[in-house]
Every structure is written in C-alpha cells, then in structure tokens.
Design an enzyme around this catalytic site. Structure first.
Site, PDB file in Angstrom:
ATOM      1  N   HIS A  97       0.822  -1.215   0.000  1.00 17.15           N
ATOM      2  CA  HIS A  97       0.000   0.000   0.000  1.00 17.15           C
ATOM      3  C   HIS A  97       0.855   1.264   0.000  1.00 17.15           C
ATOM      4  CE1 HIS A  97      -3.176  -2.907   0.863  1.00 17.15           C
ATOM      5  NE2 HIS A  97      -3.897  -2.060   0.156  1.00 17.15           N
TER       6      HIS A  97
ATOM      7  N   CYS B  11      -9.857  -3.413 -10.154  1.00 14.81           N
ATOM      8  CA  CYS B  11      -9.379  -2.195  -9.485  1.00 14.81           C
ATOM      9  C   CYS B  11      -8.007  -2.411  -8.855  1.00 14.81           C
ATOM     10  CB  CYS B  11     -10.381  -1.708  -8.454  1.00 14.81           C
ATOM     11  SG  CYS B  11     -10.652  -2.878  -7.126  1.00 14.81           S
TER      12      CYS B  11
ATOM     13  N   ASP C 175      -4.441  -8.434  -4.263  1.00 14.18           N
ATOM     14  CA  ASP C 175      -4.605  -9.518  -3.295  1.00 14.18           C
ATOM     15  C   ASP C 175      -4.813 -10.856  -3.993  1.00 14.18           C
ATOM     16  OD1 ASP C 175      -4.236  -8.449  -0.731  1.00 14.18           O
ATOM     17  OD2 ASP C 175      -6.092  -7.320  -0.949  1.00 14.18           O
TER      18      ASP C 175
ATOM     19  N   GLU D   6     -11.039 -11.047  -4.572  1.00 14.34           N
ATOM     20  CA  GLU D   6      -9.589 -10.954  -4.353  1.00 14.34           C
ATOM     21  C   GLU D   6      -9.032 -12.146  -3.593  1.00 14.34           C
ATOM     22  OE1 GLU D   6      -8.813  -7.156  -2.533  1.00 14.34           O
ATOM     23  OE2 GLU D   6     -10.470  -7.334  -1.143  1.00 14.34           O
TER      24      GLU D   6
END
Ligand code: PEP
Ligand code: MG
Length: 583
Positions: A200, A515, A468, A444
């Site tokens: 992240h 996404c 993920d 995910e």
C-alpha cells in the site's frame, strides 16, 4: 563517491534531490524546516523542553516514597545525568541552527546516531544505557510535542516546499498512512529498504505521482543525510552522489518524461474507445476525498475504489464518527457530480494498521489474518456506523458500497444483513438514503473466484482486486521485498483465473471491473481487453497512459489470440503467445 543501488520500481519518473533520512522514530514526530530567522526560537524551544523534563525528573525524584526500591532512585539519577550532559543537546542545537531542522527532528536524528553507536558496543552494561538515552530523549520529545500541540502553527513537514529544498525521502520503511502525511509536501521522491510493488505504501507513492523505488534493502544505511540522489522510478535505480555528467544525463531524461506527460494531457478529452469501436470505462482509485478532483479532471467516469480505510489510519486521531465519515463520503460524491463512487468498506490489517482510536491488537499484521470484512464483521458497531455514513451519502449521488476480501457465503449473508440493518436504523431516525443503493463485492481471494456464481447471484457489481488475488493465489506477501520477484501478474494461474472471472460475470450480465494495480499498468491493458474487460479502475496518475493503449487496441484481434495465451503454461510457449498478442 558515486554508486548505484537497485530496488523495485514502483512509481515512474526521474527525481533529483537531496536525501532526507527519516527513521521510524522520526516518523512519529513532526519534522519540518523552521522559517529562516526563527532558528534561535526553535533552539530555545528545545532548551525549554530539556528544562521541563529536568523539573519533571526532579519532582519524581523528590516525590519518591521512602520505601520505594533503591533502583528507582538510581534510575531517575541516571536519567537526570543523561539529561544534564550538554552533549545530548549539542548536536540537535547545531542541526537547528545550521540546517533549520525543527527541534523534534533534530533530536531524533541525534538519538538515532547515538543508538547506532551503542548498537556496536559489546559491553552489556553500556548497551543497556542506550535504553536510558532513548527514554530520556522520548521524554524531551513528549515535552516538545505538548508545546507544538499548544501552539497554533501546523508543524507537519510544512515548510519544505516554501524553502525550495528538493528533498528525497529515504527510510527503512514507511507505513501507508505515513506516506499520506507526505502528500501535500514538496518531496520529489521516495526510497525505502522494504516493500513490494503492490504494497500500500507503493500504491500511495504512485498516486502521488512521485518517483519511488522500494525494496532497496540497505538504502537507509548506505545513504547519508544530505547526499545528492537520482531516483529512476522506471528502472528501480537509485544513484547516490552522481557526478556532473550523470546528473546532466538524468536531467535530459527527466525533461523527456515531463514532456511525455504533457503530451498525454491531449488525450484528456477524447472518448475512451478502442480502435475497433469498443467503449471502455475508466474509473479512478482514490485514498482521500480530495483525490476525486483529479479523477474528474482526467476524465474518470467514476470512482471505482475509494480506499476508505485511509480515513481510519491516522494514529494521532480517534476513529471518525458517523457524522465525520458521512461528510467525507459526501465530499467525494459531491466532487464526482453524480458519477458512481464505490466506497470500499474498511480494509485494515496486514500492512494497514488502524489509528489510535481503535484497539490495534484487534487487526492482524498477517495478510492471512483478521483483515478487511473479516475484521468489520467482528466489530459490527464500527461497521454499522460506516454503513450508515455511506448510506447517508447515497442520498446525494451515486454512492455504492463495496465489500473487500469476501470468501464465504456466510460472510456475504452477514454483510448483507448488516447493510439491511443500517438501512432500518436510518429509516427509524428518518434520515435520507438511497434504499436501492448498489452493493458490490471485491473478488480478491482465489476461493471467491472459484465460486463466482455465489457472488454473481448476490451482488449488483463485482470488482477484482488483483493485488490480493495474486498475493493469495501465489502465496506471496505483497509487501515483502524478499519474495517480490515471485509476485507475477502473468503467472498462468492468474491469467486463467482472470479470464474465468471476467467471462463468467459478462455472461451473467453483472458489471465487472478490475481495481487492482494490473488495471493501471499500461503494459497489461491489451491483455485485459483480450479477456473482455471493459471497466478499469486505477490511480488517476495512470489514466491517460492506459487510455493511450486502449485507443490503439483492436479488441477483435486481441480476443482471437487470447486462447493461445491461456493454453500456454510453459514459460517459452507463454512468452511466444504473449508476444503474438501484443504484436
Ligand atoms: C487489490 O487487492 O487489488 C485492491 C484493489 O485492494 P487493496 O490494494 O487495497 O488491497
Ligand atoms: Mg485488496
């Protein structure tokens, strides 16, 4: 001496500037350059903080009950002596006066130097003194912090930009929420020892459009404060102390990159459709509400992923209540002027820790632990609060609820039950919301991909979180640089999963987007088009790059070649099939 370090490129572009070394401890305190001419005031603040701690220690020493253990008094005496040693304040004062570092920053810089020296000492007794020094310094930092809280100036990194310093942050690691604190400051690049391409922290760096290289392993040890650096965010190279010739070569490359970005701007207003006329929708991923402004400017047709957890990760603040959340969600909805906004419910855990207002022990740091919806379902009150806030925002535009990390039918059912409960609660309060709000699920976890009909029948839309999905399919911690080389979006297993997910959702007429970072990688755009993907969600920094690929692509041709790619499991055969696809 010039040397180069290599790491994982995570955010493109060339940055040239001076290294600002930021330690873990330093990230906990504010750091900024003091205004020119205010150095003495800042130096005095540090001296005042020392004095305050001296008084505190005196008070503690004199207030000790008679029967207090002797070690207690000895301990306070040692701390008093450390504090009284002029050497502790000497260097920080110099840093304030010569480099204009704020007091807390100057003190943590010195603290880190001292701790490093102590770490090399063999003697156990002396080693133990390092802890005393740390504790004394932390007391002084606390005193400084209190002064700052009581002052009106906002100290956080504020004056970098104004002072014209081109600074590149170098750190062992930066947590995603710390990264966000750098967002409004004029840093020109980031280098970290740890991290992977889809950690992240890397994602936030990309969203800031600042060149960044992570996983450089020993960067924070080998680079010194104030070293000149060049970061090549495309190739993952960090050049330390570049000579004049190298610098001028990189300046040329930097200019070229800027020119290319400028050219891309021309695509802003054109329709997003392939060369053979297939319309494609480009959505934006955002972390903070104001990012929505850029999304609109660059032509996004909605927010495909609002990572709402970034509102919950500020360690200095309590968790936002319903009203605060509602205001934030409403802001995005307003900024998007009626376009859809997928508000992803809190996805904390793994590399994203919750802020101070929550019990940190509750979320796991393991990616396999109590993360995302798993955590929300164990905290139904926090979850209901968030759901009510999103629902209230839906009265003002197209807010939609998106749920991360679902795998089990019982999780889906419980989530949908809580959404209904939140609606009832608002209904009872007489507050407005869209009763037909769309609810979507992120795909995910491989288990979810393998039982997609479970999701297709229960949700209004789906969005694939490839970051993920890859992590869990390949068993690679996405934030761990040690296994970063195995994190491969082109692994045949991933391609087969993606093709199946997209194909099944399309056949069932359920909107499907990607996404994860794959959607924003222009080198993969053709591949995703070949799978039949029409909804892409990515950081706005990637929008035009992906659009350029879409405009050139011919979906008919791509789709006629995709079965070869999916059948190719052997590396050589796959490379050939991909080459043929991209040709
Ligand atoms: C993903 O996993 O691909 C995703 C978009 O969510 P995040 O990166 O926030 O985990
Ligand atoms: Mg995810």
């Amino acid at each position: 001496m010039t040397f180069a370090l290599h790491g994982i490129p995570v955010s493109k572009g060339i940055a040239i500037g001076k290294a600002i070394l930021i330690s873990r401890a330093a990230l906990e305190v504010s750091h900024h350059l003091v205004e020119a001419g205010k150095e003495e005031t800042e130096a005095q603040r540090l001296l005042d903080a020392f004095e305050q701690v001296r008084l505190e220690l005196d008070q503690l020493r004199h207030g000790l009950p008679k029967d207090a253990p002797q070690e207690m008094a000895a301990f306070l005496d040692v701390h008093g002596m450390i504090l009284a040693d002029p050497a502790l304040a000497e260097k920080p004062l110099k840093l304030i006066r010569t480099q204009r570092l704020n007091a807390a920053w100057a003190l943590t810089t010195e603290l880190n130097d001292l701790l490093e020296q102590f770490s090399e000492i063999e003697d156990a007794y002396l080693k133990e003194r390092a802890n005393d020094i740390r504790q004394v310094a932390e007391r002084v930092l606390k005193a400084l912090n209190n002064q700052e809280k009581n002052s009106l100036v906002s100290p956080e990194f504020s004056s970098f930009g104004e002072s014209g310093v081109e600074a590149i942050i170098v750190a062992h690691d930066i947590a995603p929420h710390d990264m966000l604190r750098f967002k409004d400051h004029a840093f020109t690049g980031f280098v970290t020892d740890l991290g992977g391409k889809t950690s992240h922290t890397a994602i936030v760096a990309r969203s800031m459009e600042i060149p960044a290289v992570v996983g450089v392993r020993h960067a924070s040890e080998m680079i010194r404060h104030g070293d000149w650096l060049v970061i090549d965010g495309e190739h993952g190279v960090v050049v330390v102390a570049p000579d004049e010739q190298l610098l001028s070569e990189y300046r040329v490359l930097q200019e070229r990159a800027i020119e290319e970005t400028r050219k891309l701007q021309q695509l802003k207003f054109s329709r997003t459709c392939t060369a053979d006329g297939v319309s494609i929708e480009l959505f934006a991923n955002i972390e903070l509400p104001d990012d929505a402004t850029h999304a609109v400017e660059l032509g996004a047709v909605g927010v495909g992923l609002f990572r709402s957890e970034f509102l919950f990760m500020d360690r200095n603040q309590a968790l936002p209540d319903e009203e605060q959340q509602y205001q934030e969600y409403r802001r995005v909805v307003d900024l998007m002027h009626g376009l859809p906004v997928n508000i992803r419910t809190i996805d904390v855990g793994a590399d994203k820790a919750l802020g101070a207002g929550a019990d940190l022990s509750q979320t796991g740091t393991s990616p396999l632990g109590l993360r995302a919806i798993r955590w929300s379902l164990t905290e139904p009150e926090i979850f209901l609060t968030q759901l009510r806030a999103i629902l209230r925002a839906s009265a003002h535009g197209q807010a939609r609820i998106m749920i991360p990390m679902l795998a089990h039918a019982k999780e889906i059912d419980e989530t949908l039950r809580l959404i209904e409960k939140a609606k009832q609660q608002l209904h009872q309060r007489g507050q407005a919301f869209n009763p037909n709000i769309q609810v979507g699920a992120m795909i995910e976890i491989p288990a979810a991909a393998l039982v997609l009909p479970l999701f297709i029948s229960r949700f209004d839309f789906l969005s694939v979180g490839t970051n993920d999905l890859i992590q869990y399919t390949l068993a690679i911690d996405r934030a761990d640089h040690a296994v970063a080389h195995l994190y491969d979006p082109l692994h045949p297993a991933i391609l087969i999963l993606l093709a199946n997910i997209i194909g099944q959702a399309k056949r069932a007429n359920v909107p499907i987007a990607i996404c994860g970072e794959m959607a924003g990688d222009p080198s993969l755009t053709k591949l995703l088009l070949a799978f039949g993907l029409t909804d892409f969600s990515m950081h706005f920094s990637q929008l035009l790059l992906v659009k350029r690929e879409i405009l050139k692509a011919n979906v008919g041709v791509l789709q006629s070649r995709i079965s070869q790619v999916l059948e190719a499991i052997e590396p050589v055969a796959q490379a050939e099939a991909l080459e043929n696809l991209f040709a």
